[in-house]
Scaffold this active site. Structure first.
Site, PDB file in Angstrom:
ATOM      1  N   HIS A  57       7.624 150.923  52.489  1.00 52.01           N
ATOM      2  CA  HIS A  57       7.323 149.436  52.186  1.00 52.01           C
ATOM      3  C   HIS A  57       8.196 148.671  51.298  1.00 52.01           C
ATOM      4  O   HIS A  57       8.068 147.338  51.203  1.00 52.01           O
ATOM      5  CB  HIS A  57       5.808 149.226  51.881  1.00 52.01           C
ATOM      6  CG  HIS A  57       5.699 149.774  50.433  1.00 52.01           C
ATOM      7  ND1 HIS A  57       5.376 151.238  50.208  1.00 52.01           N
ATOM      8  CD2 HIS A  57       5.537 149.322  49.250  1.00 52.01           C
ATOM      9  CE1 HIS A  57       5.372 151.485  48.911  1.00 52.01           C
ATOM     10  NE2 HIS A  57       5.595 150.345  48.206  1.00 52.01           N
ATOM     11  N   HIS A  72      10.364 143.959  49.034  1.00 49.74           N
ATOM     12  CA  HIS A  72       8.890 144.323  49.210  1.00 49.74           C
ATOM     13  C   HIS A  72       8.347 144.075  50.459  1.00 49.74           C
ATOM     14  O   HIS A  72       8.034 142.664  50.779  1.00 49.74           O
ATOM     15  CB  HIS A  72       7.920 143.994  47.979  1.00 49.74           C
ATOM     16  CG  HIS A  72       6.838 144.784  47.734  1.00 49.74           C
ATOM     17  ND1 HIS A  72       5.784 144.793  48.549  1.00 49.74           N
ATOM     18  CD2 HIS A  72       6.562 145.834  47.055  1.00 49.74           C
ATOM     19  CE1 HIS A  72       4.834 145.689  48.369  1.00 49.74           C
ATOM     20  NE2 HIS A  72       5.392 146.342  47.432  1.00 49.74           N
TER      21      HIS A  72
END
Length: 149
Positions: A57, A72
């Site tokens: 992620h 992110h």
């Protein structure tokens, strides 16, 4: 001067609009954020450099000047345990701006109850060290997001 380009296509919304106080308060660092297009896509490297941190992620690329840029993918997406994310590089790899890093589907992230909004943050930087920060409008992967002096 480090030019940081968008790792994703979508709409730039600025860090203050990120639905997470750690990012919206710039506690991780200054930068901006992208609300990505809702289709399977590849997040690409925002700078040339070395992959120093890599998770399904999120990833950090450090350029030759030692500046780390965090991408992110979504908010609280660590809770998905890597589901729906495919790593395309390895930690320690040297990458070029625009090189595919992670394949993911923002619509699937949203369907799993998480925000796909993706902060792009200059680590260990000050707000004053960034210029030309884009905080609104549509962006394609590879278009400038901010400059870091």
């Amino acid at each position: 001067m480090t030019s940081v380009t968008s790792p994703l296509a979508g709409r730039v919304i600025g860090l203050s609009a990120v639905p997470d106080p750690v990012f919206s308060g710039a506690m991780v660092g200054p930068g901006t954020a992208i609300d990505p297009v809702r289709e399977p896509s590849e997040a690409v490297a925002p700078v040339n450099g070395i992959v120093v941190s890599l998770h399904p992620h999120a990833f950090v690329v450090v350029d030759e000047e030692g500046r780390g840029v965090l991408t992110h993918l979504g908010i609280d997406t660590v809770q998905l345990g890597g589901e729906g994310f495919e790593l395309l590089v390895s930690k320690g790899d040297t990458v070029q701006r625009g090189q595919a890093m992670v394949r993911w589907d923002p619509a699937a992230v949203e369907a799993a109850g998480k925000s796909p909004v993706s902060p792009v943050v200059a680590l260990e930087a000050t707000t004053e060290s960034l210029s030309d920060v884009v905080e609104d409008g549509d962006v394609k992967a590879g278009q400038p997001l901010f400059s870091w002096k």
